[in-house]
Scaffold this motif. Structure first.
Motif, mmCIF file in Angstrom:
data_model
loop_
_atom_site.group_PDB
_atom_site.id
_atom_site.type_symbol
_atom_site.label_atom_id
_atom_site.label_comp_id
_atom_site.label_asym_id
_atom_site.label_seq_id
_atom_site.Cartn_x
_atom_site.Cartn_y
_atom_site.Cartn_z
ATOM 1 N N PRO A 61 0.800 -1.224 0.000
ATOM 2 C CA PRO A 61 0.000 0.000 0.000
ATOM 3 C C PRO A 61 0.836 1.279 0.000
ATOM 4 N N THR A 62 2.021 1.223 -0.557
ATOM 5 C CA THR A 62 2.932 2.371 -0.523
ATOM 6 C C THR A 62 2.293 3.633 -1.089
ATOM 7 N N TYR A 63 1.552 3.520 -2.178
ATOM 8 C CA TYR A 63 0.967 4.713 -2.808
ATOM 9 C C TYR A 63 -0.481 4.956 -2.398
ATOM 10 N N GLU A 67 -4.511 -0.919 2.081
ATOM 11 C CA GLU A 67 -5.122 -1.964 1.268
ATOM 12 C C GLU A 67 -6.041 -2.759 2.191
ATOM 13 N N PRO A 68 -7.349 -2.771 1.904
ATOM 14 C CA PRO A 68 -8.282 -3.523 2.739
ATOM 15 C C PRO A 68 -8.444 -4.963 2.253
ATOM 16 N N SER A 75 -11.711 -8.387 9.202
ATOM 17 C CA SER A 75 -11.310 -7.378 8.225
ATOM 18 C C SER A 75 -9.862 -7.038 8.529
ATOM 19 N N ALA A 76 -9.021 -7.112 7.521
ATOM 20 C CA ALA A 76 -7.607 -6.791 7.708
ATOM 21 C C ALA A 76 -7.278 -5.556 6.871
ATOM 22 N N TYR A 77 -6.536 -4.655 7.474
ATOM 23 C CA TYR A 77 -6.127 -3.432 6.795
ATOM 24 C C TYR A 77 -4.611 -3.317 6.888
ATOM 25 N N HIS A 78 -3.983 -3.211 5.730
ATOM 26 C CA HIS A 78 -2.526 -3.116 5.643
ATOM 27 C C HIS A 78 -2.179 -1.682 5.262
ATOM 28 N N PHE A 79 -1.557 -0.970 6.179
ATOM 29 C CA PHE A 79 -1.183 0.427 5.978
ATOM 30 C C PHE A 79 0.317 0.538 5.744
#
Length: 155
Positions: A61-63, A67-68, A75-79
């Protein structure tokens, strides 16, 4: 609070550790991932998300900053906050809405979010150890401590 560290020999071992982490989670939590560029934060996140049941590609999710992943039980969220220009941007994107007791939030470069982030349950530090990586777990809550104990018992 509980701490534990171990060596990850290669990328496959890093993904496998992510799978172990995923299997050790008992509910949603917030995990901070620390380490230099290329230390394996995104690779570890991929292992965690795949370990939770995601079968597709795990994008960095660099840009996009986040990313959900809507999975069967969580629910996983990758920041990835590496490119965050100002921590206040997190407020404008509704950042707080992602954090609840049913969500797993993996945050790379949390230091860029400073005071706008909730407290982590677990902090993971990835560092270079010659050609390998060392991962150090630091629990910051009771659920973080339970998770570290489960992971440590497998090593």
């Amino acid at each position: 609070m509980k701490e534990f560290s171990t060596i990850l020999e290669n990328e496959e071992a890093t993904v496998a550790m992510g799978n172990h982490i995923a299997q050790s989670l008992s509910q949603g939590m917030t995990i901070f991932l620390h380490g230099d560029l290329g230390a394996g934060k995104t690779t570890l996140s991929r292992g965690i998300i795949q370990g939770l049941g995601h079968n597709g590609r795990v994008k960095s999710p660099t840009y996009t900053l986040v990313e959900p992943y809507e999975l069967e039980n969580i629910s996983a969220y990758h920041f990835d906050l590496y490119r965050l220009a100002d921590p206040e941007e997190l407020e404008f994107m509704g950042f707080r809405d992602y954090f609840n007791d049913k969500a797993l939030c993996l945050i790379e470069w949390p230091e860029k979010g400073q005071a706008f982030l909730p407290k982590a349950d677990l902090e993971l530090y990835l560092t270079y150890a010659d050609e390998q990586r060392e991962i150090r777990f630091q629990a910051l809550s009771e659920i973080g401590e339970q998770t570290v104990l489960k992971i440590e018992s497998k090593y």
